[in-house]
Scaffold this motif. Structure first.
Motif, short mmCIF file in Angstrom:
data_model
loop_
_atom_site.label_atom_id
_atom_site.label_comp_id
_atom_site.label_asym_id
_atom_site.label_seq_id
_atom_site.Cartn_x
_atom_site.Cartn_y
_atom_site.Cartn_z
N ASN A 131 -24.74 -45.40 6.45
CA ASN A 131 -24.06 -45.34 8.44
C ASN A 131 -24.43 -45.82 8.82
O ASN A 131 -23.33 -46.66 9.60
CB ASN A 131 -24.73 -43.58 8.13
CG ASN A 131 -24.00 -43.05 9.64
OD1 ASN A 131 -23.04 -42.62 10.04
ND2 ASN A 131 -25.19 -43.40 10.51
N TRP A 141 -21.10 -48.77 11.55
CA TRP A 141 -20.93 -48.09 12.24
C TRP A 141 -21.46 -49.58 12.75
O TRP A 141 -21.37 -49.92 14.32
CB TRP A 141 -21.34 -47.01 12.58
CG TRP A 141 -20.40 -46.01 12.71
CD1 TRP A 141 -20.97 -45.23 11.67
CD2 TRP A 141 -19.83 -45.39 13.25
NE1 TRP A 141 -20.90 -44.12 11.32
CE2 TRP A 141 -19.54 -43.65 12.82
CE3 TRP A 141 -19.07 -46.26 14.24
CZ2 TRP A 141 -18.42 -43.42 12.64
CZ3 TRP A 141 -17.83 -45.10 14.67
CH2 TRP A 141 -17.69 -43.91 13.83
N SER A 142 -22.01 -50.24 12.07
CA SER A 142 -22.26 -51.86 12.40
C SER A 142 -21.57 -52.86 12.92
O SER A 142 -20.79 -52.64 12.18
CB SER A 142 -23.87 -52.58 11.85
OG SER A 142 -23.23 -52.84 10.34
N GLU A 143 -21.64 -53.68 14.47
CA GLU A 143 -21.01 -54.73 14.21
C GLU A 143 -20.81 -56.14 12.65
O GLU A 143 -20.17 -55.74 12.49
CB GLU A 143 -21.01 -55.52 15.44
CG GLU A 143 -21.22 -54.81 17.17
CD GLU A 143 -19.31 -54.35 17.21
OE1 GLU A 143 -18.64 -55.01 16.15
OE2 GLU A 143 -18.80 -53.14 17.46
N ASP A 177 -28.34 -49.97 13.60
CA ASP A 177 -27.72 -50.70 13.84
C ASP A 177 -26.98 -51.73 15.49
O ASP A 177 -27.87 -51.23 17.05
CB ASP A 177 -26.61 -50.05 13.30
CG ASP A 177 -26.10 -48.99 14.27
OD1 ASP A 177 -25.31 -49.31 14.77
OD2 ASP A 177 -26.27 -47.73 13.35
N GLY A 190 -24.31 -51.28 16.39
CA GLY A 190 -23.20 -51.09 16.85
C GLY A 190 -22.58 -50.32 17.66
O GLY A 190 -23.68 -50.56 19.10
N LEU A 244 -24.54 -43.43 19.69
CA LEU A 244 -23.82 -42.40 19.66
C LEU A 244 -24.16 -41.80 20.45
O LEU A 244 -25.52 -41.39 21.00
CB LEU A 244 -24.66 -41.44 17.90
CG LEU A 244 -24.26 -39.87 17.80
CD1 LEU A 244 -22.43 -40.12 17.68
CD2 LEU A 244 -25.03 -39.85 17.00
N ARG A 255 -17.82 -34.96 11.61
CA ARG A 255 -17.62 -36.65 11.25
C ARG A 255 -17.32 -36.94 12.32
O ARG A 255 -16.58 -36.08 13.14
CB ARG A 255 -16.51 -36.71 10.22
CG ARG A 255 -16.58 -36.31 8.65
CD ARG A 255 -15.55 -36.61 7.86
NE ARG A 255 -15.17 -38.02 7.43
CZ ARG A 255 -13.64 -38.45 7.02
NH1 ARG A 255 -13.36 -37.33 6.81
NH2 ARG A 255 -13.28 -39.55 7.44
N ASP A 275 -15.60 -39.62 13.16
CA ASP A 275 -14.27 -40.47 13.18
C ASP A 275 -13.06 -40.53 12.07
O ASP A 275 -14.24 -40.33 10.84
CB ASP A 275 -14.19 -41.92 13.19
CG ASP A 275 -12.80 -43.04 13.97
OD1 ASP A 275 -11.95 -42.06 13.43
OD2 ASP A 275 -13.21 -44.34 13.88
N VAL A 322 -12.50 -42.98 9.61
CA VAL A 322 -13.89 -43.56 8.54
C VAL A 322 -14.01 -42.68 7.28
O VAL A 322 -14.39 -42.35 7.43
CB VAL A 322 -15.15 -43.76 9.16
CG1 VAL A 322 -16.10 -44.26 8.55
CG2 VAL A 322 -14.84 -44.12 10.53
N GLY A 340 -26.56 -49.99 19.38
CA GLY A 340 -25.72 -49.03 18.77
C GLY A 340 -27.18 -47.78 18.30
O GLY A 340 -27.67 -47.14 19.86
#
Length: 467
Positions: free
Chosen positions: A374, A378-380, A401, A403, A406, A420, A422, A425, A455
């Motif tokens: 996960n 979602w991380s860069e 992370d 990203g 949330l 979910r 997105d 994804v 993140g």
């Protein structure tokens, strides 16, 4: 009394050893206090009885020497050198009652000189009620307020109508000194005896309760997975308890195995028709086959998920597995860096080599794998993992992370099955739900927060095994 004692010994929140030692010590101290008081009192009474014998002898001499002449009582000095020396500590006096019933001294020893014999006001009444018996009491003498032991006896002399009171006194300083010395040695000896008895009780209780401590340690070893059963090598008083605990462990294991079998049978019973449905839709086009395939895959995922959860719960209750956290993190990091190689994800992880998870490797892989996957999604580019012991048999895994993070109002939502963030994804939306449920099966906790990297930060608390 027995009920109060039973409630005290059984009171929760207190050490049984301390209660037993305190109770035994209290009884010992009370018994020794009573013993000391009784011994000291008896020693003093013995000394006073010896003085009483001397005083009675003096009174007998006075009675034999006394005579009545012309209605008057005449008592010469008796043949006792101590009563002849001034203020010697040995005194005597002879008294008669006056018209008011008070005692008037009619003769006294030379040792009194011009001092008065100490006569309490209540003495006439006490003599009248004694029926001829000797009355003894303590008083203060004329020589620097010396402590005296006094004896008084009322006698009827021939030729004299009224009874005559004969009084003898003697210095009791030596008796008091001997009593104090005896009391000092007695209390020292009783204190040493009490300390020895309390020490003996302490060691006896500790040794007597040692099998219970050992049994507690064995139960802890079973709970931590170091052992599967409790040793039967206990004294006859404890052996039945150990036997019943082993039977309880066997029963719990049978219940767990039976439930695992039921869950497995149900899962396999469902997976077979699902496989048939998926096989029938293979190669068929159209909306209906697509819906059947999609829903069948979701159902299969749900079945696998609940099967894993049931197995994890059973393993968490009775498993003796110990998994090295560092090995799992290294394995997951290498695998996910390859999976997300095109994105250039870097996973930086740190964990002590001696850190152990109390559970099966497969469960830790699934929890860490889902959280790391996960984070990678979602991380860069950067994902950081740190693990360490928190004490009290727990460990903490922190996965962060860089990203978008949330929002706090959506963190509870993503814990639900199939949720979910997105739809574009890839995934089923079961990742965090699986982790949360597996964590709860191990009596752990999963919490989400904000990372300093910008993140999401996932904190996973799990049971730790001793290295």
């Amino acid at each position: 009394m027995k009920q109060d004692l039973g409630r005290y010994l059984g009171r929760p929140g207190r050490s049984l050893t301390r209660r037993l030692i305190w109770l035994a010590s209290a009884w010992i101290v009370a018994a020794l206090l009573v013993t000391g008081v009784v011994l000291t009192s008896q020693f003093q009474e013995s000394g006073l009885r010896r003085l009483g014998g001397v005083l009675n002898s003096t009174i007998d001499q006075l009675v034999r020497a006394a005579s009545v002449q012309g209605g008057r009582v005449i008592v010469p000095q008796i043949n006792n050198q101590q009563t002849l020396d001034l203020l010697s500590g040995n005194y005597w006096a002879v008294a008669e009652r006056d018209a008011d019933g008070q005692l008037i001294v009619v003769a006294r020893s030379t040792s009194l000189w011009d001092s008065d014999m100490p006569i309490p006001a209540s003495l006439p009444d006490r003599l009248a009620a004694s029926a001829g018996a000797t009355i003894s009491y303590n008083a203060v003498g004329p020589n620097n307020e010396e402590p005296l032991r006094v004896a008084a006896s009322q006698k009827q002399l021939p030729g004299h109508a009224e009874p005559v009171v004969f009084i003898a006194a003697i210095n009791r300083s030596n008796i008091d000194a001997d009593t104090r010395q005896f009391a000092t040695f007695t209390w020292i000896a009783l204190a040493l005896l009490g300390a020895g008895l309390v020490g003996a009780v302490f060691f006896q209780v500790r040794i007597g309760l040692r099998p219970l401590y050992e049994l507690g340690q064995e139960i802890g070893d079973v709970r931590k997975g170091r052992a599967t059963r409790i040793s039967p090598d206990y004294p006859v008083e404890i052996a039945p308890l150990a036997e019943q605990l082993n039977k309880l462990l066997d029963h719990n294991q049978e219940v767990v195995e039976r439930q695992r079998t039921h869950v497995g049978n149900l899962a396999h019973a469902l997976k077979t028709p699902l496989s048939v449905m998926l096989a029938e839709t293979e190669g068929q086009a159209g909306a209906l086959p697509e819906i059947v395939r999609r829903q069948s895959e979701i159902m299969r995922g749900q079945v696998d998920h609940h099967l894993r959860r049931a197995r994890a719960a059973a393993r968490a209750q009775g498993s003796g597995e110990r998994t090295a956290v560092a090995e799992v993190l290294d394995e997951m990091a290498v695998m996910l860096e390859r999976v997300f190689q095109s994105k250039g994800v870097e996973i930086d992880w740190r964990a002590p080599d001696e850190l152990l998870f109390r559970g099966e490797r497969q469960d830790l892989q699934e929890m860490v794998g889902n959280l790391l996957e996960n984070a990678c999604i979602w991380s860069e580019r950067r994902v950081k993992v740190s693990a360490g012991a928190t004490g009290l048999g727990r460990l903490l895994l922190v996965i962060e992370d860089d990203g978008p993070g949330l929002p706090e109002d959506r963190r509870d939502e993503v814990m639900k099955r199939g949720a979910r963030l997105d739809e574009d994804v890839p995934g089923t939306g079961l990742g965090l739900s699986i982790v949360d449920e597996l964590t709860k099966a191990y009596e752990g906790r999963l919490t989400l927060g904000d990372s300093d990297m910008g993140g999401l930060k996932a904190m996973l608390e799990l049971p730790a095994a001793e290295s």
